[in-house]
Design an enzyme around this catalytic site. Structure first.
Site, PDB file in Angstrom:
ATOM      1  N   LYS A   1       0.861  -1.180   0.000  1.00  0.00           N
ATOM      2  CA  LYS A   1       0.000   0.000   0.000  1.00  0.00           C
ATOM      3  C   LYS A   1       0.900   1.232   0.000  1.00  0.00           C
ATOM      4  CE  LYS A   1      -3.968   1.787   2.674  1.00  0.00           C
ATOM      5  NZ  LYS A   1      -4.792   1.536   3.890  1.00  0.00           N
TER       6      LYS A   1
ATOM      7  N   SER B   1      -9.703   1.259   2.883  1.00  0.00           N
ATOM      8  CA  SER B   1      -8.878   2.113   2.049  1.00  0.00           C
ATOM      9  C   SER B   1      -7.769   1.377   1.298  1.00  0.00           C
ATOM     10  CB  SER B   1      -8.233   3.199   2.916  1.00  0.00           C
ATOM     11  OG  SER B   1      -7.330   2.611   3.830  1.00  0.00           O
TER      12      SER B   1
ATOM     13  N   SER C   1      -9.743  -1.195   6.985  1.00  0.00           N
ATOM     14  CA  SER C   1      -9.156  -0.919   5.667  1.00  0.00           C
ATOM     15  C   SER C   1      -8.426  -2.088   5.013  1.00  0.00           C
ATOM     16  CB  SER C   1      -8.204   0.267   5.752  1.00  0.00           C
ATOM     17  OG  SER C   1      -8.939   1.464   5.784  1.00  0.00           O
TER      18      SER C   1
END
Lengths: 486, 93, 479
Positions: A79, A154, A178
Site C-alpha cells: 500500500k 482504504s 481498511s
C-alpha cells in the site's frame, strides 16, 4: 491454472524445484499488471526495476544452492503509505505527489530480508481515509469482479492486486477495516493483526492508536507465512509489543472441534444485506459441521463504536497530518507571500475533500471547550467497547460476523453522504478500537460478488484466527473461482 | 449547528483555506456528524477511565547512544525550496 | 499616583546535556553545519515514530529532585499543536496535565532578604529548530530553517508568581542556573541558548489580592536583560494604567538594543494548542527505587555547599554565597584546597584579587589562566617566606596574565624574599642613620614613625625584605 492465480506456497515449490526462475515469475506478474491495469488502476507506482533486481538476487541464491526461504522470490505489493527508501510514497495524496522517502519502513526491511520481491505501490483512499478507494487523489480503483464497482478501501489497491493476479501477496493498513473490508469485497484473505504485533515505523500515520499493517493473501496458508515475516518487536516503535515471535504456520491444519464461536447479535441485525446474511449463516453451518460450538454473543456498546471511532481517528489524524505544510517535502503553493498563506494554500490544494473534512472534525473535537465533550468522552466510551470484547472472550474463543454489511457497491453510490459511508464500517471498527486481531476470509458469493466472513480473537491470538480460517477455508467449497478479467 | 465563524476558526486552526461553498458544506456535514456523536451522552462514563492505548505498555525507552544521521542530500532531497544547507520558507511575519 | 505591586513568574527552559535527542538517536552537539544532525525522526518525515531517551527522563527527575519537587508516579507525553516552520511535525511533544515533577521550591536572597519561590512544575519536551533571517524577522522576504536543534531535550521549569521585583527574578534565575549546573544535566549557557527564560509579569494596586492582566516577555538573553526588560515592563504597564488604559494580555519581545519590549503580533490571535496524549508514546510509571537512587546520586547543591563552607571552613556567609553561586567557582575553590588547606586564605584570594581581576576583564572563572594548583603553590610560597604578601599580589597578577607557575615568576623576576639577617641589618642601619628625626619621634611614642621606617627599608629592598624581620630588627635597634 494460470501462474498469476497460484498461491505463494505453490509458487515456492516451483521456484525451489527450478521449474521457474524468480525473474520469470516477476516478469509474468509485471506482464499481468500491464494487461489488466488499465481497467483496475490498482497501482500508483510499479517498481519494475527494483523488482527484477530483487528477483535476480533470489535466483543467485538458488543457483548457489542455498535453501530457499518460504517467501523468497514471491512478488508482493505494498500500500502506498509504507515508506520504501528511494521509491515514491504518496499516500494517494497530491500533497505527497513527489515524496521520495530517504528511509524504509520496518516491514519493508523485513520483507526485503525475507527475499520477497516488491512489485509496486498500490492505490488507496487518500491517507487511508475511506472505504472505497474512491478518495484517491490520483485515480479510483475498480473491483475485478465488476469494474463498475468499488473494491472497498482504504487498501483497495492492495486487495485488487491480489484478487486480480497482479501480485501474489500484498500489505495493507487497517485503521477501521481498511484491510478486512476490501479483502471481503474482492474475495481474498485479509488480516488486521493485534495492535502492536506489526511495527508501524515507516507506515505513514492516519490514526496512530488504531493503525496496523497486515497481509492480503489468496489463502490462509499464505497469510500465515506473510504474518510470520512482518510480525515481531521493533525498538523503533514504542507501541510495538515485546515478546517472542510466533510461527503462525503451526496453526494450519488444526481442527476446531469444541471451539467456542460467538456470533455478536449486534453485527447480524438490521443493515446486513440479506444475501450477505445467507452466506454467513451457511458459513456458520460449516463451522458447526467441523465441530465448533456456535452461540449468540453480545457486544452491547457496538452502536457507539462509530462516533467513538470518528472522533478518535480524526483527532489523531488532524495532528498527524499537520506536518504536510510545504516546508520540508511535498506540494508547496509557490504563489503565497507569507508562511501562513503558504500553509493554507498548499494544504487546501494538496488534500482532498474527505481528508479536509476529517482534519476539520478532528481539530474541532480537540479544540478548547470541546475536548471533554467529544475527545475525552470518546476515549472513555472506547474503554466500554473494549470491555465488551473482554467479556465476550471470557466465554468464546472467537467471534464471527460478516466483514462488511454488504457486497461491493457501485462507484459514486455512497460518496455524497459521509455519514452513510462511515456506517458501512460498523463491523470492523470495533476491532480496531479494542486493538484485537481480525481476519476476513472469503465465505462465498452473493449476486456474483464475494462475501467475506470476519473472525475476531483475543489480543495476540492470531494463531487461533489462522486455525479457524484455515479449517473453514478447507471445507467451504467456494475456492477456485477467480474474476474473469479477460 | 456550526456557524460559519466557527467553521472559519476550525479551518484556521487546521491551516485550510476554504471557499465559502466548502465552509457551508463542511459546516453542514460536521454538524450532522457531531449531532450523531451526541449519542455518546447516553453513556454514563463517570467512573470509566479513558483508553488512550489499547496495549498496557509502559516505560519504553531507548539508550542514549548516537545513531546515524541522514546525509545532507538525503535530508534535503524532498525540500520544495532550499538555500544551501537550509530549507527556505516565505516570510514568517 | 497609585502604588503598584509587581507580580512575576518565570518559565525557564533548560537544554539537557545528553548524547542524543529526546526521541531519536541524532546527536545533540552544538554547532555543526545546518541540517546535518538530523534523521528521519527529528525531521518529522511521514511515518516516523518517537522513542524516549531514558537519560532524558533520568535528568528530568534529577532536576525535579534538585528543586525539591515531588516526582510523579505516572507521567505521559502530550502533543501541543501549533504551526511554525521550526517545528517539523507542527506539533511539539511536551507534557500537559501529568508532568514529571511538581510542587517544588527554590530559596533566593536579595540583599538582606531571603525568600522561597514556589516551583509549579517541571516537564520534558522537545526543542524546536532554528530560524535564520536576513536582518529582521519582520522585514526579511524569506527565512531559512535548520533542524539540527529540533528534538534536543528540554526541561521547562515553571515558577509560581511569587517574585515581586526584577531583582528577585534575576536572583531566581541565577540560583536556578547554579542548581542545574551543580546537577550536571546542563551547561546552562544563556548565550548559547541552553538556558532560556520567559517572564510573566503583571502589576496590581498594593493591597489587592487579585492578579492583574499579565504580559509574557520573551527574548531575554542574559540576567541583565531579564532585569532590564522587567523594569521596562513595570514602567510601561504603570504608565498604561495611570493613563486610564488597559493592559492587553499578549506576548512581548525584549529588544536589547532599544531597551524596550514590543508586542509580537501574529495572524492567529487565539492560541488553541489542542493538547492530547501522544498515541505514539506509552506512559511512564516511575519506579520509586530508581527515583531514590537518582536522589542519592545528586551532588551537593549550592545551599548545602554554602552551609558547609560556613561551618567547616569558617567562611563569612557572604563569601560562602558568592563562591558557591556557580559550580565552577566553587569547584575552583575546592581544587585550591587540595593543594593548600587554609580555606580562609584561599577564600580571601578568590573573593579579593581573583574576583577583581576577573571582573575587570569581563571574564568568568572558566576563563581564568591560573590553575587551582598554581594558586595553592603561591600561597605555600608565602607561608614558607619565599615571598611576602605584597610580592604575592604582584606575582598573582603576573600569573593571571601569563598563566605561568608562581615559582617560575618569582625566580625569573628575582622576587625571592630577603631573609638574611646580615643583609637586612645593613639596610636597617642605613635607614636609621638617614632618618634620626623619625627615630626620635618613635622614641617619643609616635608609633606611626615605625611604619615609615619599615616602608623605607622595603623601598630600598624593592619589597623583598621579610617584613617580620624588618619590624623586629628596627624595634631592637631603636630601643
Amino acid at each position: 491454472m494460470d501462474l498469476f492465480y497460484m498461491t505463494a506456497h505453490e509458487l515456492h515449490a516451483k521456484l525451489a524445484a527450478g521449474e521457474i526462475s524468480a525473474r520469470e515469475l516477476c516478469r509474468a506478474f509485471l506482464d499481468r499488471i500491464v494487461s489488466v491495469e488499465d481497467r483496475l488502476k490498482a497501482f500508483i507506482t510499479v517498481t519494475e526495476e527494483m523488482a527484477l533486481k530483487q528477483a535476480d538476487e533470489v535466483d543467485k541464491r538458488i543457483a548457489a544452492g542455498e535453501e530457499l526461504p518460504p517467501l523468497a522470490g514471491i512478488p508482493i505489493a505494498l500500500k502506498d503509505n509504507m515508506c520504501v527508501e528511494g521509491i515514491r510514497t504518496t499516500c494517494a495524496s497530491k500533497i505527497l505527489f513527489n515524496f521520495v522517502p530517504p528511509y524504509s519502513a520496518t516491514v519493508v526491511e523485513k520483507i526485503k530480508s525475507a527475499g520477497m520481491v516488491i512489485i509496486g505501490k498500490t492505490n488507496m483512499d487518500e491517507f487511508a481515509m475511506g472505504s472505497s478507494t474512491e478518495n484517491s487523489g490520483f485515480q479510483p480503483t475498480s473491483n475485478p469482479w465488476d469494474t463498475e464497482r468499488v473494491p472497498g478501501g482504504s487498501s483497495g489497491g492492495s486487495a485488487v492486486s491480489v484478487a486480480a493476479g497482479e501480485t501474489v501477496l500484498a500489505l495493507g493498513s487497517d485503521t477501521g477495516g481498511s484491510i478486512r473490508q476490501p479483502a471481503s469485497l474482492c474475495g481474498v484473505v485479509g488480516m488486521k493483526p493485534t495492535y502492536g504485533a506489526v511495527s508501524r515505523y515507516g507506515l505513514v500515520a492516519f490514526a496512530s492508536s488504531l493503525d496496523q499493517i497486515g497481509p492480503f493473501a489468496r489463502d490462509v496458508d499464505d497469510c500465515a507465512q506473510l504474518l510470520n515475516i512482518i510480525t515481531g518487536h521493533d525498538p523503533l516503535d514504542s507501541t510495538s509489543a515485546p515478546g517472542e515471535k510466533t510461527d503462525y504456520t503451526a496453526f494450519l491444519n488444526s481442527d476446531i472441534k469444541g471451539l467456542k464461536v460467538g456470533v455478536p447479535r449486534e453485527y447480524m441485525g438490521e443493515g446486513i444485506d440479506p444475501g450477505v446474511r445467507a452466506v454467513i449463516e451457511k458459513a456458520l453451518q460449516v463451522l458447526s459441521s467441523l465441530g465448533a460450538d456456535i452461540e449468540e454473543a453480545t457486544l452491547p456498546h457496538s452502536r457507539y463504536a462509530i462516533p467513538v471511532y470518528y472522533l478518535i481517528a480524526t483527532a489523531e489524524a488532524s495532528s498527524n497530518l499537520a506536518r504536510y505544510d510545504g516546508v520540508k517535502y511535498g506540494l508547496r503553493d509557490e504563489e503565497a507571500q507569507d508562511i501562513v498563506d503558504m500553509y493554507m494554500k498548499s494544504r487546501s490544494r494538496g488534500f482532498g475533500t474527505e481528508v479536509k473534512r476529517r482534519i476539520m472534525l478532528g481539530t474541532y473535537a480537540l479544540s478548547a471547550g470541546y475536548y471533554d465533550a467529544y475527545y475525552l468522552k470518546a476515549l472513555k466510551a472506547r474503554t466500554l467497547i473494549k470491555q465488551d470484547f473482554d467479556r465476550a472472550f471470557d466465554r468464546f474463543d472467537v467471534l464471527v460476523c460478516p466483514t462488511s454489511p454488504g457486497t461491493a457497491f457501485r462507484k459514486g453510490e455512497k460518496t455524497d453522504d459521509p455519514l452513510q459511508m462511515y456506517l458501512s464500517d460498523i463491523t470492523t471498527i470495533s476491532v480496531n478500537l479494542a486493538g484485537i486481531p481480525g481476519i476476513s476470509v472469503p465465505a462465498g458469493f452473493s449476486g456474483g460478488l464475494p462475501v467475506g466472513m470476519q473472525i475476531m480473537g483475543r489480543p495476540f491470538a492470531e494463531g487461533n484466527l489462522i486455525r479457524v480460517a484455515h479449517a473453514f477455508e478447507g471445507s467451504a467449497g467456494h475456492r477456485g473461482k477467480f474474476p474473469s478479467l479477460i | 449547528m456550526l456557524t460559519i465563524a466557527e467553521v472559519e476558526h476550525v479551518a484556521l486552526l487546521s491551516r485550510l483555506d476554504l471557499s465559502l461553498e466548502e465552509k457551508k458544506l463542511y459546516g453542514d456535514q460536521l454538524s450532522k456528524i457531531l449531532e450523531y456523536a451526541k449519542m455518546l451522552d447516553e453513556l454514563d462514563t463517570g467512573d470509566v477511565p479513558p483508553t488512550a492505548h489499547v496495549l498496557p505498555l509502559k516505560n519504553v525507552y531507548r539508550e542514549d547512544r548516537v545513531g546515524e544521521h541522514l546525509p545532507l542530500e538525503k535530508a534535503m532531497q524532498n525540500a520544495p525550496e532550499r538555500d544551501g544547507n537550509f530549507f527556505k520558507v516565505p516570510r514568517i511575519v | 499616583m497609585a502604588q503598584y505591586e509587581t507580580v512575576i513568574g518565570l518559565e525557564v527552559h533548560v537544554e539537557l546535556k545528553t548524547n542524543t535527542k529526546i526521541f531519536c538517536p541524532s546527536g545533540t552537539g552544538f554547532g555543526g553545519d545546518p541540517n546535518t544532525h538530523v534523521c528521519p525522526v527529528c525531521l518529522g518525515l511521514p511515518g516516523v515514530l518517537p522513542v524516549l531517551n531514558k537519560k532524558v527522563l533520568e535528568y528530568a527527575i534529577k532536576v525535579g529532585l534538585a528543586l525539591n519537587c515531588g516526582i510523579a508516579e505516572f507521567s505521559k507525553f502530550d502533543r501541543k499543536n501549533y504551526y511554525y516552520p521550526d517545528l517539523p511535525k507542527n506539533y511539539q511533544i511536551s507534557q500537559y496535565d501529568l508532568p514529571i515533577a511538581e510542587h517544588g521550591h527554590l530559596d533566593i536572597s536579595v540583599g538582606e532578604n531571603e525568600k522561597r519561590v514556589g516551583i509549579t512544575r517541571v516537564h520534558m519536551e522537545e526543542d524546536a529548530g532554528k530560524l535564520v533571517h536576513q536582518g529582521n524577522i519582520s522585514s526579511t522576504p524569506f527565512s531559512l530553517v535548520d533542524y539540527n536543534r529540533t528534538g534536543v531535550p528540554l526541561v521547562e521549569i515553571v515558577s509560581e508568581p511569587d517574585m515581586r521585583t526584577p531583582e528577585e527574578a534575576r536572583a531566581y534565575l541565577e540560583k536556578m542556573k547554579a542548581i542545574i549546573q551543580y546537577t550536571g544535566v546542563s551547561d546552562c549557557k544563556m548565550e548559547e541558548g541552553s538556558l532560556r527564560c520567559d517572564a510573566n509579569i503583571s502589576i496590581r494596586p498594593v493591597g489587592s489580592d487579585k492578579l492583574g492582566v499579565k504580559t509574557e516577555i520573551k527574548n531575554m538573553n542574559s540576567f541583565k536583560a531579564l532585569q532590564r526588560a522587567l523594569h521596562y515592563e513595570i514602567e510601561r504597564q504603570t504608565e498604561v494604567l495611570e493613563e486610564g488604559g488597559r493592559i492587553v494580555q499578549e506576548t512581548r519581545s525584549w529588544d536589547e538594543a532599544k531597551g524596550i519590549t514590543m508586542s509580537m503580533r501574529s495572524k492567529e490571535q487565539a492560541h488553541d494548542y489542542r493538547y492530547f496524549p501522544d498515541p505514539d508514546l506509552v506512559p511512564m510509571v516511575i519506579d520509586r527505587q530508581w527515583v531514590d537512587s537518582i536522589k542519592e546520586s545528586l551532588p551537593e547543591l549550592p545551599d548545602q555547599r554554602k552551609a558547609r563552607y560556613i561551618s567547616d571552613y569558617g567562611l563569612p556567609e557572604y563569601d560562602a554565597a558568592v563562591i558557591t553561586s556557580t559550580k565552577e567557582l566553587a569547584d575552583y575553590f575546592e581544587d585550591c584546597l587540595k593543594g593548600y588547606s587554609n580555606a580562609k586564605a584561599v577564600g580571601n584570594w578568590v573573593m579579593g584579587d581573583l574576583s577583581r581581576l576577573l571582573n575587570a576583564g569581563g571574564m568568568d572563572i572558566t576563563q581564568c589562566r591560573i590553575r587551582p594548583a598554581q594558586l595553592a603553590e603561591m600561597l605555600r610560597l608565602m607561608d614558607q617566606g619565599t615571598i611576602s604578601g605584597k610580592i604575592a599580589k604582584a606575582v598573582f597578577e603576573d600569573m593571571f596574565q601569563t598563566g605561568h607557575d608562581p615559582e617560575e615568576i618569582v625566580k625569573e623576576k628575582g622576587l625571592v624574599q630577603i631573609s638574611d639577617q646580615g643583609e637586612i641589618a645593613a639596610v636597617v642601619d642605613e635607614v636609621l642613620a638617614a632618618n634620626p628625626k623619625v627615630v626620635d619621634d618613635f622614641r617619643a611614642g609616635k608609633d606611626k614613625a615605625l611604619g615609615f621606617l619599615v616602608g623605607q627599608v622595603m623601598k630600598v629592598t624593592r619589597g623583598k625584605a621579610n617584613p617580620d624581620m624588618v619590624n623586629k630588627m628596627l624595634k631592637e635597634r631603636i630601643k
